[in-house]
Design a protein around this motif. Structure first.
Motif, PDB file in Angstrom:
ATOM      1  N   PHE A   1       9.365 -16.637  -1.103  1.00 28.95           N
ATOM      2  CA  PHE A   1      10.221 -15.572  -1.626  1.00 28.95           C
ATOM      3  C   PHE A   1      11.677 -15.913  -1.329  1.00 28.95           C
ATOM      4  CE2 PHE A   1       6.819 -12.568  -2.405  1.00 28.95           C
ATOM      5  CZ  PHE A   1       5.820 -13.023  -1.568  1.00 28.95           C
ATOM      6  N   ASP A   2      12.581 -15.183  -1.960  1.00 30.49           N
ATOM      7  CA  ASP A   2      14.000 -15.377  -1.686  1.00 30.49           C
ATOM      8  C   ASP A   2      14.508 -14.439  -0.596  1.00 30.49           C
ATOM      9  OD1 ASP A   2      13.920 -13.005  -3.139  1.00 30.49           O
ATOM     10  OD2 ASP A   2      15.654 -13.489  -4.375  1.00 30.49           O
ATOM     11  N   GLU A   3      13.602 -13.703   0.020  1.00 31.69           N
ATOM     12  CA  GLU A   3      13.937 -12.821   1.125  1.00 31.69           C
ATOM     13  C   GLU A   3      12.746 -12.790   2.070  1.00 31.69           C
ATOM     14  OE1 GLU A   3      13.079  -8.399  -0.087  1.00 31.69           O
ATOM     15  OE2 GLU A   3      14.019  -9.432  -1.777  1.00 31.69           O
ATOM     16  N   GLU A   4      12.986 -12.358   3.291  1.00 32.65           N
ATOM     17  CA  GLU A   4      11.894 -12.297   4.255  1.00 32.65           C
ATOM     18  C   GLU A   4      11.099 -11.015   4.047  1.00 32.65           C
ATOM     19  OE1 GLU A   4      11.206 -12.201   9.062  1.00 32.65           O
ATOM     20  OE2 GLU A   4      13.063 -13.026   8.275  1.00 32.65           O
ATOM     21  N   LEU A   5       9.794 -11.155   3.891  1.00 29.45           N
ATOM     22  CA  LEU A   5       8.884 -10.015   3.809  1.00 29.45           C
ATOM     23  C   LEU A   5       7.988 -10.067   5.029  1.00 29.45           C
ATOM     24  CD1 LEU A   5       7.793 -10.154   0.054  1.00 29.45           C
ATOM     25  CD2 LEU A   5       9.501  -8.674   1.092  1.00 29.45           C
ATOM     26  N   ALA A   6       7.778  -8.914   5.654  1.00 36.50           N
ATOM     27  CA  ALA A   6       6.964  -8.877   6.861  1.00 36.50           C
ATOM     28  C   ALA A   6       5.807  -7.907   6.683  1.00 36.50           C
ATOM     29  CB  ALA A   6       7.809  -8.466   8.056  1.00 36.50           C
ATOM     30  N   VAL A   7       4.599  -8.388   6.966  1.00 40.11           N
ATOM     31  CA  VAL A   7       3.434  -7.522   6.939  1.00 40.11           C
ATOM     32  C   VAL A   7       3.646  -6.412   7.963  1.00 40.11           C
ATOM     33  CG1 VAL A   7       0.959  -7.404   7.422  1.00 40.11           C
ATOM     34  CG2 VAL A   7       1.895  -9.328   6.120  1.00 40.11           C
ATOM     35  N   GLY A   8       3.377  -5.183   7.560  1.00 38.00           N
ATOM     36  CA  GLY A   8       3.587  -4.021   8.415  1.00 38.00           C
ATOM     37  C   GLY A   8       4.913  -3.325   8.189  1.00 38.00           C
ATOM     38  N   GLU A   9       5.829  -3.998   7.509  1.00 41.56           N
ATOM     39  CA  GLU A   9       7.132  -3.407   7.199  1.00 41.56           C
ATOM     40  C   GLU A   9       6.950  -2.234   6.230  1.00 41.56           C
ATOM     41  OE1 GLU A   9      11.252  -5.517   6.053  1.00 41.56           O
ATOM     42  OE2 GLU A   9       9.599  -5.997   4.711  1.00 41.56           O
ATOM     43  N   THR A  10       7.632  -1.131   6.489  1.00 40.72           N
ATOM     44  CA  THR A  10       7.546   0.038   5.609  1.00 40.72           C
ATOM     45  C   THR A  10       8.915   0.339   5.015  1.00 40.72           C
ATOM     46  OG1 THR A  10       7.937   1.606   7.391  1.00 40.72           O
ATOM     47  CG2 THR A  10       5.634   1.061   6.903  1.00 40.72           C
TER      48      THR A  10
ATOM     49  N   SER B   1       0.855  -1.186   0.000  1.00 36.27           N
ATOM     50  CA  SER B   1       0.000   0.000   0.000  1.00 36.27           C
ATOM     51  C   SER B   1       0.887   1.232   0.000  1.00 36.27           C
ATOM     52  CB  SER B   1      -0.881   0.010   1.246  1.00 36.27           C
ATOM     53  OG  SER B   1      -1.550   1.253   1.358  1.00 36.27           O
ATOM     54  N   TYR B   2       0.504   2.224  -0.787  1.00 37.19           N
ATOM     55  CA  TYR B   2       1.257   3.473  -0.789  1.00 37.19           C
ATOM     56  C   TYR B   2       0.330   4.668  -0.598  1.00 37.19           C
ATOM     57  CZ  TYR B   2      -0.032   3.529  -5.765  1.00 37.19           C
ATOM     58  OH  TYR B   2      -0.719   3.495  -6.949  1.00 37.19           O
ATOM     59  N   GLY B   3      -0.701   4.484   0.218  1.00 36.15           N
ATOM     60  CA  GLY B   3      -1.593   5.585   0.558  1.00 36.15           C
ATOM     61  C   GLY B   3      -2.780   5.704  -0.371  1.00 36.15           C
ATOM     62  N   ARG B   4      -2.546   6.083  -1.625  1.00 30.95           N
ATOM     63  CA  ARG B   4      -3.654   6.260  -2.564  1.00 30.95           C
ATOM     64  C   ARG B   4      -4.096   4.960  -3.209  1.00 30.95           C
ATOM     65  NH1 ARG B   4       0.860   8.583  -4.743  1.00 30.95           N
ATOM     66  NH2 ARG B   4       0.969   7.642  -6.765  1.00 30.95           N
TER      67      ARG B   4
ATOM     68  N   GLU C   1       3.954   0.260   2.460  1.00 31.46           N
ATOM     69  CA  GLU C   1       3.843  -0.713   3.540  1.00 31.46           C
ATOM     70  C   GLU C   1       3.419  -2.044   2.961  1.00 31.46           C
ATOM     71  OE1 GLU C   1       1.247  -1.604   7.595  1.00 31.46           O
ATOM     72  OE2 GLU C   1       0.820   0.184   6.417  1.00 31.46           O
ATOM     73  N   CYS C   2       4.074  -3.114   3.394  1.00 30.32           N
ATOM     74  CA  CYS C   2       3.671  -4.465   3.002  1.00 30.32           C
ATOM     75  C   CYS C   2       2.399  -4.798   3.785  1.00 30.32           C
ATOM     76  CB  CYS C   2       4.770  -5.465   3.320  1.00 30.32           C
ATOM     77  SG  CYS C   2       4.370  -7.155   2.855  1.00 30.32           S
ATOM     78  N   VAL C   3       1.308  -5.107   3.061  1.00 31.69           N
ATOM     79  CA  VAL C   3       0.032  -5.367   3.732  1.00 31.69           C
ATOM     80  C   VAL C   3      -0.394  -6.830   3.667  1.00 31.69           C
ATOM     81  CG1 VAL C   3      -0.791  -2.991   3.525  1.00 31.69           C
ATOM     82  CG2 VAL C   3      -1.318  -4.639   1.712  1.00 31.69           C
TER      83      VAL C   3
END
Length: 172
Positions: free
Chosen positions: A117-126, A44-47, A109-111
């Motif tokens: 994935f080849d890397e760790e993605l975390a929900v809430g990470e900005t 998410s990027y706001g708009r 923000e990752c929602v």
């Protein structure tokens, strides 16, 4: 899938249903490149939001395919870091013998994530991101977070020229 190349993320966050060109398990074919999609992340990027799909090409090299409002871009990670997160709109730089101009600077923000994935993605990470338009229609993207940064370069895809082989084997 759990090995040195991909980490299982499972399903985290709320991945609201939206019309999708392709998804986890599908093959995406365009311009002589075939990508097996293993992971889907929504930012998410706001708009609004955009979707990122991580996969492996036929040589097992990692590839990211971004889909935002019908625009599709295929990118690969590069190890060059030409500018930093403070770059302003209109900043120009040279990377891999191509001149780029910063055309977008936002915070995202990752929602939601699903798949691997080849890397760790975390929900809430900005993170802060820069999108940079290059000569001949290329795109460079920089992503910046407190622990580091990453750069990607790629090309736009015509969504009408993408062939998709669904996870169930049906071509579209």
């Amino acid at each position: 899938m759990q090995d040195d190349v991909a980490r299982l993320a499972g399903e985290q966050g709320v991945m609201h249903d939206a019309p999708m060109l392709f998804g986890v398990g599908d093959l995406v074919i365009n311009g002589g490149v075939t990508v097996a999609i293993h992971g889907h992340a929504r930012f998410s990027y706001g708009r609004g939001f955009w979707d990122e799909f991580w996969g492996l090409d036929e040589a097992q090299n990692p590839v990211w395919i971004s889909v935002d409002e019908g625009d599709v871009v295929l990118q690969r990670k590069v190890h060059e870091a030409p500018i930093d997160a403070r770059a302003s709109m209109g900043t120009t730089f040279n990377m891999m013998d191509v001149e780029y101009t910063v055309t977008e600077r936002e915070t995202a923000e990752c929602v939601a994530v699903r798949g691997s994935f080849d890397e760790e993605l975390a929900v809430g990470e900005t993170f802060t991101f820069l999108n940079c338009t290059g000569e001949y229609g290329g795109l460079a993207s920089g992503e910046f977070w407190p622990q580091g940064e990453a750069w990607f370069v790629g090309r736009w895809l015509d969504p009408f020229e993408i062939e998709i082989v669904r996870a169930n084997g049906a071509a579209s």
